[in-house]
Write a protein that holds these residues in place. Structure first.
Motif, PDB file in Angstrom:
ATOM      1  N   UNK A   1       0.841  -1.195   0.000  1.00  0.00           N
ATOM      2  CA  UNK A   1       0.000   0.000   0.000  1.00  0.00           C
ATOM      3  C   UNK A   1       0.872   1.240   0.000  1.00  0.00           C
ATOM      4  N   UNK A   2       0.464   2.261  -0.739  1.00  0.00           N
ATOM      5  CA  UNK A   2       1.184   3.533  -0.735  1.00  0.00           C
ATOM      6  C   UNK A   2       0.812   4.309   0.516  1.00  0.00           C
ATOM      7  N   UNK A   3       1.812   4.798   1.206  1.00  0.00           N
ATOM      8  CA  UNK A   3       1.582   5.557   2.433  1.00  0.00           C
ATOM      9  C   UNK A   3       2.332   6.880   2.352  1.00  0.00           C
ATOM     10  N   UNK A   4       1.623   7.980   2.588  1.00  0.00           N
ATOM     11  CA  UNK A   4       2.238   9.307   2.607  1.00  0.00           C
ATOM     12  C   UNK A   4       2.940   9.509   3.950  1.00  0.00           C
ATOM     13  N   UNK A   5       4.252   9.633   3.929  1.00  0.00           N
ATOM     14  CA  UNK A   5       5.001   9.762   5.171  1.00  0.00           C
ATOM     15  C   UNK A   5       6.391  10.323   4.903  1.00  0.00           C
ATOM     16  N   UNK A   6       6.952  10.958   5.898  1.00  0.00           N
ATOM     17  CA  UNK A   6       8.340  11.426   5.822  1.00  0.00           C
ATOM     18  C   UNK A   6       9.297  10.391   6.406  1.00  0.00           C
ATOM     19  N   UNK A   7       8.743   9.310   6.969  1.00  0.00           N
ATOM     20  CA  UNK A   7       9.573   8.260   7.557  1.00  0.00           C
ATOM     21  C   UNK A   7      10.241   7.419   6.474  1.00  0.00           C
ATOM     22  N   UNK A   8      11.430   6.932   6.774  1.00  0.00           N
ATOM     23  CA  UNK A   8      12.136   6.025   5.871  1.00  0.00           C
ATOM     24  C   UNK A   8      11.639   4.611   6.150  1.00  0.00           C
ATOM     25  N   UNK A   9      10.469   4.275   5.615  1.00  0.00           N
ATOM     26  CA  UNK A   9       9.867   2.959   5.856  1.00  0.00           C
ATOM     27  C   UNK A   9       9.494   2.314   4.527  1.00  0.00           C
TER      28      UNK A   9
ATOM     29  N   UNK B   1      21.888  -2.384  -3.773  1.00  0.00           N
ATOM     30  CA  UNK B   1      20.602  -1.954  -3.207  1.00  0.00           C
ATOM     31  C   UNK B   1      20.789  -1.316  -1.838  1.00  0.00           C
ATOM     32  N   UNK B   2      21.702  -1.857  -1.032  1.00  0.00           N
ATOM     33  CA  UNK B   2      21.977  -1.274   0.284  1.00  0.00           C
ATOM     34  C   UNK B   2      22.639   0.094   0.151  1.00  0.00           C
ATOM     35  N   UNK B   3      23.561   0.221  -0.803  1.00  0.00           N
ATOM     36  CA  UNK B   3      24.206   1.520  -1.043  1.00  0.00           C
ATOM     37  C   UNK B   3      23.162   2.568  -1.424  1.00  0.00           C
ATOM     38  N   UNK B   4      22.217   2.180  -2.273  1.00  0.00           N
ATOM     39  CA  UNK B   4      21.175   3.109  -2.706  1.00  0.00           C
ATOM     40  C   UNK B   4      20.262   3.507  -1.545  1.00  0.00           C
ATOM     41  N   UNK B   5      20.120   2.605  -0.579  1.00  0.00           N
ATOM     42  CA  UNK B   5      19.294   2.902   0.589  1.00  0.00           C
ATOM     43  C   UNK B   5      20.070   3.668   1.656  1.00  0.00           C
ATOM     44  N   UNK B   6      21.387   3.813   1.443  1.00  0.00           N
ATOM     45  CA  UNK B   6      22.220   4.492   2.427  1.00  0.00           C
ATOM     46  C   UNK B   6      22.461   3.663   3.671  1.00  0.00           C
ATOM     47  N   UNK B   7      22.439   2.336   3.501  1.00  0.00           N
ATOM     48  CA  UNK B   7      22.613   1.426   4.634  1.00  0.00           C
ATOM     49  C   UNK B   7      23.801   0.506   4.411  1.00  0.00           C
TER      50      UNK B   7
ATOM     51  N   UNK C   1      15.879  -6.040  -2.936  1.00  0.00           N
ATOM     52  CA  UNK C   1      15.099  -4.924  -2.395  1.00  0.00           C
ATOM     53  C   UNK C   1      15.488  -4.721  -0.936  1.00  0.00           C
ATOM     54  N   UNK C   2      15.666  -3.477  -0.544  1.00  0.00           N
ATOM     55  CA  UNK C   2      15.874  -3.131   0.872  1.00  0.00           C
ATOM     56  C   UNK C   2      14.551  -2.592   1.388  1.00  0.00           C
ATOM     57  N   UNK C   3      14.083  -3.168   2.494  1.00  0.00           N
ATOM     58  CA  UNK C   3      12.764  -2.828   3.026  1.00  0.00           C
ATOM     59  C   UNK C   3      12.880  -2.594   4.535  1.00  0.00           C
ATOM     60  N   UNK C   4      12.225  -1.526   5.010  1.00  0.00           N
ATOM     61  CA  UNK C   4      12.171  -1.293   6.459  1.00  0.00           C
ATOM     62  C   UNK C   4      10.788  -1.657   6.970  1.00  0.00           C
ATOM     63  N   UNK C   5      10.776  -2.591   7.906  1.00  0.00           N
ATOM     64  CA  UNK C   5       9.513  -3.164   8.388  1.00  0.00           C
ATOM     65  C   UNK C   5       8.671  -2.120   9.104  1.00  0.00           C
ATOM     66  N   UNK C   6       7.369  -2.221   8.895  1.00  0.00           N
ATOM     67  CA  UNK C   6       6.414  -1.274   9.485  1.00  0.00           C
ATOM     68  C   UNK C   6       5.590  -1.985  10.543  1.00  0.00           C
TER      69      UNK C   6
END
Length: 358
Positions: free
Chosen positions: A191-199, A256-262, A353-358
Motif C-alpha cells: 500500500x502507498x503511504x504518505x510519510x516522511x519516515x524512511x519505511x 541496493x543497500x548503497x542506494x538505501x544508504x545502509x 530490495x531493501x525494506x524497512x519493516x512497518x
C-alpha cells in the motif's frame, strides 16, 4: 513522499509432503545417455540432502494448478490485511510455466494467471489490472519493484504481488535435479503511504545477464531419451549456475543497500530465494566479506528449504509470510527492522530490495 509498505501477507504450502525416500526407486541419468546405477540411489539421495539440506518438499494435489495455490495465498493475504478486495489497483502474478495440470504437462498461459486469480477472488473492479510476469525465480521480487513504481507514482494505492509455481509438474523424474523442486505460492499486498519516515521499500537493484548465461536454466527432453515422448522439462547447468550466483548476487545486494544508504550491518534479516542451502550459505558468506565481516549473525537468513524445497518464485514471499506470522521458530521481524529480499534465477536474472519493516 509516498512509500510502499506491506499491509498483508499470505502463503499456501500444499499439504502433500514428499520425503527424499520417494526418490530411491527412480531411474536417474547423469545426463543424456548416462544412466546412474540404481544401486547408487541411496548414496545419490543422501549426497543430495547433504548439499541442499532438503529432506522433504511439498507437491500440489492432483486437482490443483498454480493459479489455485495462488488464489489460496491471495485470500490469506487479503484476510491479514483487512482491506476491501475491490480496493486493489493491480494484481501482479510472477510465474514461469502457467497452469500445468497433473494429467497434461503442457503450459497453459491464456488467460493470464493473474486474471484467473482475480476471478477466483471474485474481484469485479475493472480498474484492478491483473497481469503476469516471467522473470525466472526472481519474478516475485521483480513484481514488487514494478509495484513500487506504480505506488510511488500515484498510479496505484494498493497492489497484490504473487509468486506461485508447480515445479513438480515440469521436472524430469530421471534427472537428479528434480529432487530440488517443489510447489507453492506466496502473496503480499503493498500500500502507498504518505510519510516522511524512511519505511517500506527503501531501494532496489537488479541485473540481467544473457550473453553467456541465458541458458543456464533451459527446457529440454527427459534424460531418458530412449523413452521420451517429446515432453519438455526444466533443466539446469548446476555448477555454472552456482558459480554465477556466487559471483554476482552479493554485488547486487550491496548496490541496493548503497542506494538505501545502509550497510549490511544495519540489516536484521536477509530473505534469500531458497535455491539450495549450500549455495545460499555461500552467497551470504561472500556478501559479508564485501563488508569485511567474518562472523555472520546467527539467524539472519531464514531458511525453509529443508522442508519446503525450491518452489521458485514462491520461496521469498512464503518466507516473508511465515516469519511475519511467527510460524518459523526463532525468526521474527519488528517495526524498524531493515531487511533484504533477494533472488537469482533463469535469465539469468538477479534482484534485491531493501525494506524497512512497518
Amino acid at each position: 513522499m509516498r512509500r510502499s509498505v506491506i499491509i498483508g501477507t499470505g502463503s499456501y504450502c500444499p499439504p502433500r509432503k514428499v520425503p527424499n525416500s520417494e526418490f530411491l526407486n527412480n531411474r536417474f541419468f547423469a545426463d543424456y545417455g548416462q544412466p546412474v546405477d540404481t544401486s547408487q540411489n541411496e548414496r545419490t539421495v543422501g549426497k543430495f540432502q547433504e548439499i541442499t539440506e532438503i529432506s522433504e518438499r511439498r507437491y500440489a494435489a492432483d486437482d490443483q494448478v498454480t493459479s489455485d495455490l495462488a488464489t489460496l495465498a491471495g485470500e490469506r493475504a487479503l484476510d491479514s490485511s483487512g482491506i476491501d478486495r475491490e480496493s486493489l489497483d493491480s494484481i501482479i502474478f510472477a510465474h514461469n510455466f502457467g497452469d500445468v495440470s497433473a494429467d497434461n504437462r503442457r503450459c497453459d498461459f491464456c488467460p493470464s494467471l493473474a486474471a484467473r486469480v482475480k476471478q477466483n477472488l471474485k474481484i469485479s473492479n475493472p480498474e484492478c489490472i491483473a497481469y503476469d510476469i516471467a522473470f525466472g525465480c526472481p519474478g516475485w521480487v521483480q513484481g514488487v519493484i514494478q509495484a513500487d513504481y506504480y505506488l510511488r507514482s500515484g498510479d496505484a494505492t494498493r497492489v497484490m504481488v504473487i509468486g506461485g509455481e508447480t515445479l513438480s509438474r515440469i521436472s524430469d523424474p530421471h534427472d537428479r535435479d528434480s529432487m530440488i523442486y517443489s510447489d507453492g505460492a506466496g502473496a503480499t499486498i503493498f500500500e502507498a503511504r504518505e510519510t516522511d519516515e524512511e519505511i517500506g521499500v527503501l531501494a532496489h537493484s537488479a541485473r540481467s545477464d544473457t550473453i553467456d548465461h541465458a541458458r543456464l536454466l533451459w527446457m529440454g527432453e527427459s534424460f531418458d531419451r530412449m523413452n521420451s515422448d517429446g515432453t519438455l522439462y526444466l533443466k539446469m547447468y548446476g555448477r555454472k549456475l552456482y558459480n554465477y550466483a556466487l559471483t554476482y548476487v552479493p554485488g547486487v545486494v550491496k548496490t541496493s543497500l548503497d542506494r538505501a544508504g545502509l550497510s549490511l550491518l544495519d540489516v536484521k534479516k536477509v530473505f534469500l530465494h531458497q535455491a539450495n542451502a549450500k549455495m545460499d550459505d555461500a552467497i551470504l558468506t561472500r556478501l559479508f566479506k564485501l563488508y569485511e565481516v567474518e562472523e555472520i549473525p546467527e539467524g539472519i537468513m531464514p531458511m525453509s528449504i529443508s522442508w519446503l524445497g525450491n518452489a521458485s518464485v514462491a520461496t521469498v514471499p512464503t518466507l516473508i509470510d511465515l516469519v511475519a506470522r511467527g510460524e518459523m521458530n526463532g525468526q521474527r521481524v519488528v517495526p524498524g527492522d531493515a531487511v533484504v529480499f533477494a533472488s537469482v534465477g533463469a535469465g539469468m536474472n538477479i534482484n534485491s530490495i531493501v525494506y524497512r519493516w512497518v
